[in-house]
Write a protein that holds these residues in place. Structure first.
Motif, PDB file in Angstrom:
ATOM      1  N   UNK A  83      -5.369  31.254 -37.156  1.00  0.00           N
ATOM      2  CA  UNK A  83      -5.243  29.605 -37.450  1.00  0.00           C
ATOM      3  C   UNK A  83      -6.623  29.433 -37.001  1.00  0.00           C
ATOM      4  N   UNK A  84      -7.021  28.130 -37.450  1.00  0.00           N
ATOM      5  CA  UNK A  84      -8.402  27.573 -36.804  1.00  0.00           C
ATOM      6  C   UNK A  84      -8.319  26.605 -35.877  1.00  0.00           C
ATOM      7  N   UNK A  85      -9.465  26.045 -35.570  1.00  0.00           N
ATOM      8  CA  UNK A  85      -9.647  25.125 -34.374  1.00  0.00           C
ATOM      9  C   UNK A  85      -8.779  23.908 -34.546  1.00  0.00           C
ATOM     10  N   UNK A  86      -8.276  23.563 -35.796  1.00  0.00           N
ATOM     11  CA  UNK A  86      -7.392  22.502 -36.283  1.00  0.00           C
ATOM     12  C   UNK A  86      -5.957  22.722 -35.863  1.00  0.00           C
ATOM     13  N   UNK A  87      -5.697  23.953 -35.272  1.00  0.00           N
ATOM     14  CA  UNK A  87      -4.131  23.982 -35.022  1.00  0.00           C
ATOM     15  C   UNK A  87      -3.576  22.991 -34.115  1.00  0.00           C
ATOM     16  N   UNK A  88      -2.387  22.386 -34.652  1.00  0.00           N
ATOM     17  CA  UNK A  88      -1.756  21.336 -33.894  1.00  0.00           C
ATOM     18  C   UNK A  88      -0.442  22.003 -33.354  1.00  0.00           C
ATOM     19  N   UNK A  89       0.150  21.351 -32.255  1.00  0.00           N
ATOM     20  CA  UNK A  89       1.330  21.571 -31.962  1.00  0.00           C
ATOM     21  C   UNK A  89       2.393  21.076 -33.128  1.00  0.00           C
TER      22      UNK A  89
ATOM     23  N   UNK B 264      -5.272  25.241 -24.858  1.00  0.00           N
ATOM     24  CA  UNK B 264      -5.886  26.171 -23.692  1.00  0.00           C
ATOM     25  C   UNK B 264      -6.280  27.323 -24.966  1.00  0.00           C
ATOM     26  N   UNK B 265      -5.281  27.896 -25.746  1.00  0.00           N
ATOM     27  CA  UNK B 265      -5.726  28.923 -26.416  1.00  0.00           C
ATOM     28  C   UNK B 265      -6.866  28.619 -27.406  1.00  0.00           C
ATOM     29  N   UNK B 266      -6.808  27.513 -27.977  1.00  0.00           N
ATOM     30  CA  UNK B 266      -8.224  27.219 -28.713  1.00  0.00           C
ATOM     31  C   UNK B 266      -9.304  27.194 -27.830  1.00  0.00           C
ATOM     32  N   UNK B 267      -9.131  26.751 -26.860  1.00  0.00           N
ATOM     33  CA  UNK B 267     -10.403  26.943 -25.785  1.00  0.00           C
ATOM     34  C   UNK B 267     -11.003  28.351 -25.676  1.00  0.00           C
ATOM     35  N   UNK B 268     -10.192  29.277 -25.397  1.00  0.00           N
ATOM     36  CA  UNK B 268     -10.424  30.529 -25.072  1.00  0.00           C
ATOM     37  C   UNK B 268     -10.892  31.125 -26.561  1.00  0.00           C
ATOM     38  N   UNK B 269     -10.383  30.894 -27.708  1.00  0.00           N
ATOM     39  CA  UNK B 269     -10.997  31.393 -28.845  1.00  0.00           C
ATOM     40  C   UNK B 269     -12.340  30.775 -29.166  1.00  0.00           C
ATOM     41  N   UNK B 270     -12.422  29.437 -28.826  1.00  0.00           N
ATOM     42  CA  UNK B 270     -13.820  29.237 -29.277  1.00  0.00           C
ATOM     43  C   UNK B 270     -15.123  29.664 -28.387  1.00  0.00           C
ATOM     44  N   UNK B 271     -14.628  29.966 -27.287  1.00  0.00           N
ATOM     45  CA  UNK B 271     -15.814  30.486 -26.280  1.00  0.00           C
ATOM     46  C   UNK B 271     -15.803  31.944 -26.578  1.00  0.00           C
ATOM     47  N   UNK B 272     -14.895  32.601 -26.745  1.00  0.00           N
ATOM     48  CA  UNK B 272     -14.969  34.032 -27.118  1.00  0.00           C
ATOM     49  C   UNK B 272     -15.315  34.413 -28.179  1.00  0.00           C
TER      50      UNK B 272
END
Ligand code: KG4
Length: 335
Positions: A323-329, A97-105
């Motif tokens: 972190x980049x869009x490749x951040x994993x849990x 969810x956080x990655x999605x927010x960062x990708x759009x904003x």
């Protein structure tokens, strides 16, 4: 300096949480959607259910955190998210969810270690608290003594070799019929009890700052079973009072050894178990007796929340952590 607003997101276990924190210290919103009632009937957190519930709750939780703070995503400087340790399926919901927010904003993404988040809860309660200090982290999955040299520079001085303090509470609470979550129920059950009626052993570990809770737990189980074999029941109030006093004594003893070893006399408690009244009382006594400076977060910030993630995220953000869009849990993320 301009104010820095961090949106924190937490989903490592059974709370879906989001919060906006200003400059690492001031909570503008703190929203928690808890699943505890749902897991109660199973006697513990069911990972599959936790992940599904996070998926259901995350969008509204984040929206509410932004609106409660009177902000929009545009006003936020960075999004901080817990990426471990925790349940993998649960963590993935928050991380994605956080990655999605960062990708759009186009906002920066800041990865936060959940345990470091627990430590940061103290910054939200004590505006003047600054490193260096020492922390006892006592949570559902971890127990450790950490030397905090600076906001993002920490050393582990001792850790549990087996169970965490939270497990010692939750597992014994289940056996004596208190249910889940066991810690708060045991805390309540022991109020006013005889703290010396039942005796427990003191575990030995090779590094004197490491912890072991499996022996204390076995000890407790033996007392319960012996009592059953004799056809009697343990006295719930006295038993839980004695057990918690013993755990508090064990934790405080270790912290005092760490004080001697480091000379650091400023101590913060952190994590869900630091809400325990027996532990707090024991540390208050140490403060009066030895003049230690003791801090613990207010009760609602001891257990999982996103304000602590946003606070920790603020210090990581100004330290340049991204972190980049490749951040994993990372479910077993090391400290
Ligand atoms: O820090 P936390 O919310 O989750 C983790 O990050 O692990 O800690 C949860 C743990 C559980 O084991 C719960 O039983 C315990 O904190 N806990 C307590 C109390 N309140 C929560 N343990 C003892 N006494 C309490 N009052």
């Amino acid at each position: 300096m301009e104010d820095v607003l961090i949106l924190g997101i937490e989903s490592s276990c059974d709370e879906t949480a989001a919060s906006v924190v200003m400059n690492g210290r001031e909570i503008l919103s703190n929203v928690i959607s808890s699943q505890a009632d749902l897991h109660m009937e199973y006697g513990g957190v069911v990972p599959e259910i936790a992940s599904r519930m996070h998926v259901d709750a995350i969008s509204q939780t984040v929206s509410k955190a932004l609106s409660d703070a009177g902000t929009s995503l545009d006003d936020i400087d960075a999004v901080a998210v817990t990426y471990g340790p925790g349940l993998v399926g649960a963590l993935l919901v928050g991380v994605n969810f956080a990655k999605g927010l960062c990708a759009v904003s186009g906002k920066p993404l800041v990865p936060v270690n959940h345990l470091r988040g627990h430590i940061a809860a103290n910054y939200l309660c004590f505006p003047d608290l600054e490193p260096p200090y020492m922390t006892l982290v006592v949570s559902g999955g971890n127990t450790m003594i950490v030397k905090v040299n600076d906001y993002c520079d920490m050393e582990v001085l001792g850790r549990t070799l087996d169970d965490a303090a939270g497990e010692a509470f939750d597992k014994i609470a289940r056996v004596i019929g208190l249910g889940y979550p066991g810690g708060p129920k045991m805390d309540k059950a022991g109020q006013g009890g005889d703290t010396a009626r039942y005796q427990f052993s003191v575990p030995k570990t090779s590094n004197s700052l490491d912890f072991s809770f499996s022996g204390i737990k076995t000890n407790a189980l033996n007392i319960i079973n012996e009592s059953k074999m004799k056809g009697t029941e343990i006295d719930l109030c006295d038993f839980t009072a004695s057990y918690q006093t013993h755990i508090a004594e064990y934790l405080a003893g270790h912290v005092m050894k760490a004080v001697e070893a480091t000379g650091i006399r400023k101590i913060c408690l952190a994590g869900g178990v630091s809400a325990n009244s027996f532990i707090r009382k024991r540390f208050d006594m140490e403060s009066t007796r030895s003049g230690l400076e003791i801090y613990y977060p207010r009760l609602d910030l001891c257990t999982d929340n996103a304000a602590m993630i946003a606070s920790c995220g603020y210090y990581e953000y100004i330290n340049g952590t991204r972190a980049g869009s490749d951040l994993n849990a990372v479910p077993s993320l090391q400290f």
